[in-house]
Design a protein around this motif. Structure first.
Motif, PDB file in Angstrom:
ATOM      1  N   GLY A  40       9.357  -3.881   2.291  1.00  0.00           N
ATOM      2  CA  GLY A  40       7.707  -3.744   2.170  1.00  0.00           C
ATOM      3  C   GLY A  40       7.431  -2.537   3.030  1.00  0.00           C
ATOM      4  N   GLU A  41       8.359  -2.197   3.452  1.00  0.00           N
ATOM      5  CA  GLU A  41       8.008  -0.706   4.398  1.00  0.00           C
ATOM      6  C   GLU A  41       8.752   0.222   2.996  1.00  0.00           C
ATOM      7  OE1 GLU A  41      11.172  -1.785   7.704  1.00  0.00           O
ATOM      8  OE2 GLU A  41       9.424  -3.112   8.844  1.00  0.00           O
ATOM      9  N   GLY A  42       9.915  -0.164   2.459  1.00  0.00           N
ATOM     10  CA  GLY A  42       9.664   1.177   1.839  1.00  0.00           C
ATOM     11  C   GLY A  42       8.894   1.294   0.402  1.00  0.00           C
ATOM     12  N   ARG A  43       9.136   0.341   0.008  1.00  0.00           N
ATOM     13  CA  ARG A  43       7.761   0.843  -0.975  1.00  0.00           C
ATOM     14  C   ARG A  43       6.362   1.051  -0.793  1.00  0.00           C
ATOM     15  NH1 ARG A  43       6.157  -3.840  -5.664  1.00  0.00           N
ATOM     16  NH2 ARG A  43       4.877  -2.547  -6.978  1.00  0.00           N
ATOM     17  N   GLY A  44       6.338   1.141   0.007  1.00  0.00           N
ATOM     18  CA  GLY A  44       5.105   0.907   0.863  1.00  0.00           C
ATOM     19  C   GLY A  44       4.351   2.303   1.703  1.00  0.00           C
ATOM     20  N   GLN A  45       5.943   2.876   1.068  1.00  0.00           N
ATOM     21  CA  GLN A  45       5.751   4.674   1.555  1.00  0.00           C
ATOM     22  C   GLN A  45       4.594   5.124   0.845  1.00  0.00           C
ATOM     23  OE1 GLN A  45       6.499   6.553   4.530  1.00  0.00           O
ATOM     24  NE2 GLN A  45       6.520   4.029   5.218  1.00  0.00           N
ATOM     25  N   LEU A  46       4.497   4.838  -0.689  1.00  0.00           N
ATOM     26  CA  LEU A  46       4.233   4.876  -1.658  1.00  0.00           C
ATOM     27  C   LEU A  46       2.767   5.093  -1.243  1.00  0.00           C
ATOM     28  CD1 LEU A  46       4.236   4.173  -5.479  1.00  0.00           C
ATOM     29  CD2 LEU A  46       2.283   4.089  -4.391  1.00  0.00           C
ATOM     30  N   PHE A  47       2.136   3.947  -0.309  1.00  0.00           N
ATOM     31  CA  PHE A  47       0.645   5.159   0.493  1.00  0.00           C
ATOM     32  C   PHE A  47       0.548   6.103   1.287  1.00  0.00           C
ATOM     33  CE2 PHE A  47      -2.909   1.200  -0.762  1.00  0.00           C
ATOM     34  CZ  PHE A  47      -1.413   0.784  -1.771  1.00  0.00           C
ATOM     35  N   VAL A  48       1.722   6.141   1.352  1.00  0.00           N
ATOM     36  CA  VAL A  48       1.543   6.853   2.383  1.00  0.00           C
ATOM     37  C   VAL A  48       1.326   8.173   2.310  1.00  0.00           C
ATOM     38  CG1 VAL A  48       2.644   8.412   4.492  1.00  0.00           C
ATOM     39  CG2 VAL A  48       2.903   5.959   4.147  1.00  0.00           C
ATOM     40  N   ALA A  49       2.299   8.463   0.866  1.00  0.00           N
ATOM     41  CA  ALA A  49       2.787  10.062   0.241  1.00  0.00           C
ATOM     42  C   ALA A  49       1.456   9.620  -0.300  1.00  0.00           C
ATOM     43  CB  ALA A  49       3.411   9.902  -1.200  1.00  0.00           C
ATOM     44  N   ALA A  50       0.784   9.235  -1.060  1.00  0.00           N
ATOM     45  CA  ALA A  50      -0.931   9.385  -1.860  1.00  0.00           C
ATOM     46  C   ALA A  50      -1.849   9.827  -0.513  1.00  0.00           C
ATOM     47  CB  ALA A  50      -0.953   8.131  -2.639  1.00  0.00           C
ATOM     48  N   GLY A  51      -1.696   9.068   0.099  1.00  0.00           N
ATOM     49  CA  GLY A  51      -2.720   8.955   1.153  1.00  0.00           C
ATOM     50  C   GLY A  51      -2.683  11.146   1.741  1.00  0.00           C
ATOM     51  N   THR A  52      -1.357  11.279   1.561  1.00  0.00           N
ATOM     52  CA  THR A  52      -2.044  12.598   1.713  1.00  0.00           C
ATOM     53  C   THR A  52      -2.504  13.861   1.118  1.00  0.00           C
ATOM     54  OG1 THR A  52       0.672  12.099   3.464  1.00  0.00           O
ATOM     55  CG2 THR A  52       0.236  14.880   2.185  1.00  0.00           C
ATOM     56  N   LEU A  53      -1.711  13.462  -0.353  1.00  0.00           N
ATOM     57  CA  LEU A  53      -2.159  14.631  -1.148  1.00  0.00           C
ATOM     58  C   LEU A  53      -3.697  13.668  -1.431  1.00  0.00           C
ATOM     59  CD1 LEU A  53      -2.481  12.185  -4.534  1.00  0.00           C
ATOM     60  CD2 LEU A  53      -0.076  12.526  -4.073  1.00  0.00           C
ATOM     61  N   LEU A  54      -4.595  12.356  -1.616  1.00  0.00           N
ATOM     62  CA  LEU A  54      -5.376  12.727  -1.682  1.00  0.00           C
ATOM     63  C   LEU A  54      -6.975  13.295  -0.176  1.00  0.00           C
ATOM     64  CD1 LEU A  54      -5.117   8.664  -2.895  1.00  0.00           C
ATOM     65  CD2 LEU A  54      -5.823  10.615  -4.075  1.00  0.00           C
ATOM     66  N   GLY A  55      -5.762  13.507   0.966  1.00  0.00           N
ATOM     67  CA  GLY A  55      -6.819  13.392   1.901  1.00  0.00           C
ATOM     68  C   GLY A  55      -7.177  12.562   2.842  1.00  0.00           C
ATOM     69  N   SER A  56      -6.523  11.676   3.209  1.00  0.00           N
ATOM     70  CA  SER A  56      -7.537   9.912   3.497  1.00  0.00           C
ATOM     71  C   SER A  56      -7.005  10.598   5.258  1.00  0.00           C
ATOM     72  CB  SER A  56      -5.931   9.339   3.216  1.00  0.00           C
ATOM     73  OG  SER A  56      -5.704   7.926   4.156  1.00  0.00           O
ATOM     74  N   LYS A  57      -8.282   9.729   5.436  1.00  0.00           N
ATOM     75  CA  LYS A  57      -8.666  10.142   7.198  1.00  0.00           C
ATOM     76  C   LYS A  57      -8.598   8.837   8.077  1.00  0.00           C
ATOM     77  CE  LYS A  57     -10.542  14.723   6.001  1.00  0.00           C
ATOM     78  NZ  LYS A  57      -9.242  15.410   6.334  1.00  0.00           N
ATOM     79  N   GLY A  58      -7.204   8.565   8.670  1.00  0.00           N
ATOM     80  CA  GLY A  58      -7.061   7.699   9.366  1.00  0.00           C
ATOM     81  C   GLY A  58      -7.618   5.773   8.836  1.00  0.00           C
ATOM     82  N   ASP A  59      -6.744   6.378   7.840  1.00  0.00           N
ATOM     83  CA  ASP A  59      -6.720   5.216   6.870  1.00  0.00           C
ATOM     84  C   ASP A  59      -5.849   3.838   6.916  1.00  0.00           C
ATOM     85  OD1 ASP A  59      -9.334   5.860   5.788  1.00  0.00           O
ATOM     86  OD2 ASP A  59      -8.147   6.704   4.748  1.00  0.00           O
ATOM     87  N   PRO A  60      -5.960   2.975   7.538  1.00  0.00           N
ATOM     88  CA  PRO A  60      -4.401   1.335   7.507  1.00  0.00           C
ATOM     89  C   PRO A  60      -3.086   2.247   6.951  1.00  0.00           C
ATOM     90  CG  PRO A  60      -6.247   0.629   6.571  1.00  0.00           C
ATOM     91  CD  PRO A  60      -7.067   2.163   7.342  1.00  0.00           C
ATOM     92  N   LEU A  61      -2.451   2.848   6.499  1.00  0.00           N
ATOM     93  CA  LEU A  61      -1.699   3.412   4.968  1.00  0.00           C
ATOM     94  C   LEU A  61      -0.398   2.446   5.275  1.00  0.00           C
ATOM     95  CD1 LEU A  61      -2.281   7.297   4.879  1.00  0.00           C
ATOM     96  CD2 LEU A  61      -3.369   5.272   2.989  1.00  0.00           C
ATOM     97  N   GLU A  62      -0.007   2.626   5.647  1.00  0.00           N
ATOM     98  CA  GLU A  62       0.819   1.411   6.087  1.00  0.00           C
ATOM     99  C   GLU A  62       0.892   0.156   5.926  1.00  0.00           C
ATOM    100  OE1 GLU A  62       4.223   3.013   8.880  1.00  0.00           O
ATOM    101  OE2 GLU A  62       3.397   5.204   8.520  1.00  0.00           O
ATOM    102  N   ALA A  63       0.546  -0.622   6.880  1.00  0.00           N
ATOM    103  CA  ALA A  63      -0.618  -1.691   6.456  1.00  0.00           C
ATOM    104  C   ALA A  63      -0.684  -2.441   5.131  1.00  0.00           C
ATOM    105  CB  ALA A  63      -1.451  -2.132   7.769  1.00  0.00           C
ATOM    106  N   ALA A  64      -1.522  -1.241   4.466  1.00  0.00           N
ATOM    107  CA  ALA A  64      -2.550  -1.846   3.168  1.00  0.00           C
ATOM    108  C   ALA A  64      -1.137  -1.776   1.664  1.00  0.00           C
ATOM    109  CB  ALA A  64      -2.928  -0.353   2.845  1.00  0.00           C
ATOM    110  N   GLY A  65       0.340  -0.658   2.258  1.00  0.00           N
ATOM    111  CA  GLY A  65       1.225  -0.337   1.605  1.00  0.00           C
ATOM    112  C   GLY A  65       2.042  -1.219   1.440  1.00  0.00           C
ATOM    113  N   GLN A  66       2.990  -1.659   2.494  1.00  0.00           N
ATOM    114  CA  GLN A  66       3.078  -2.904   2.917  1.00  0.00           C
ATOM    115  C   GLN A  66       2.821  -3.701   2.052  1.00  0.00           C
ATOM    116  OE1 GLN A  66       4.827  -3.134   6.593  1.00  0.00           O
ATOM    117  NE2 GLN A  66       5.062  -0.516   6.834  1.00  0.00           N
TER     118      GLN A  66
END
Length: 219
Positions: A115-141
């Motif tokens: 989950g920690e590895g695959r969930g990094q997709l959300f972290v990368a996506a958050g960067t390109l989408l301009g996510s601000k303060g969202d729980p990206l790691e929890a959501a991705g995992q």
């Protein structure tokens, strides 16, 4: 693992992303689809590790070399790297998938690493989408583990994956997502719906309505 390209519900969620990052999110999901397909179609662990090693090296090379003639890598080069996401940072996604090949039995620790590895997709996506303060790691995992739970054969392993996913997705669902991160929040809500005791079929009106409410409110 999942990796179905014709997925109307996911296609709907992609429209929630800001136009400037929509193609980048699609490219990241295509990478995840490619890795899922690799595991589905590989029977020999050693061969699977070799194929995943190719992806790791190819992603790292994106930072200093033009992408080869491979559609997923070309899309990452064109739509993801220009937003400040590095190819090297995407290698963590491959590491997550690799856990499923390395481990003969999936226990709590192995699933967490997946989950920690695959969930990094959300972290990368958050960067390109301009996510601000969202729980990206929890959501991705949580998203990664919920999908895993739906694809495992052993009930004991499915139960572990679900138990790990639920609190992560509850945390994600409890947040108000920024406009930039709303497509990712919708993916997390969708995964949470999949974990229900009696989940509705994909595309059911109640599911689509819940996703649309998130698009409008961030909740």
């Amino acid at each position: 693992m999942t990796g179905v390209v014709e997925d109307p519900e996911r296609n709907l969620i992609l429209t929630y992303a800001l136009a400037t990052g929509r193609a980048g999110l699609a490219a990241l999901l295509a990478l995840d689809d490619a890795l899922a397909k690799l595991l589905r179609t590989t029977r020999e662990p050693a061969l699977g590790q070799m194929r995943l090693a190719w992806w790791r090296e190819a992603l790292e090379k994106l930072d200093h070399m033009p992408a080869p003639a491979e559609p997923v890598l070309k899309a990452l080069e064109a739509e993801v790297l220009r937003h400040g996401v590095t190819g090297a940072s995407l290698v963590q996604i491959v590491h997550g998938w690799e856990v499923l090949i390395e481990e003969e039995a999936l226990g709590i620790d192995a699933m967490r690493r997946f989950g920690e590895g695959r969930g990094q997709l959300f972290v990368a996506a958050g960067t390109l989408l301009g996510s601000k303060g969202d729980p990206l790691e929890a959501a991705g995992q949580g998203w990664a583990l919920a999908d895993l739970a739906g694809n495992l054969q052993a009930e004991e392993e499915r139960a572990i994956a679900r138990d790990l996913a639920r609190p992560l997705l509850d945390r994600a669902a409890g947040a108000r997502w920024s406009r930039g991160g709303r497509a990712l929040g919708a993916l997390a809500h969708r995964a949470r719906l999949d974990l229900a005791e009696a989940p509705k079929a994909a595309g059911a009106p109640s599911r689509v309505g819940r996703l649309l409410w998130h698009r409008l409110t961030g909740r």
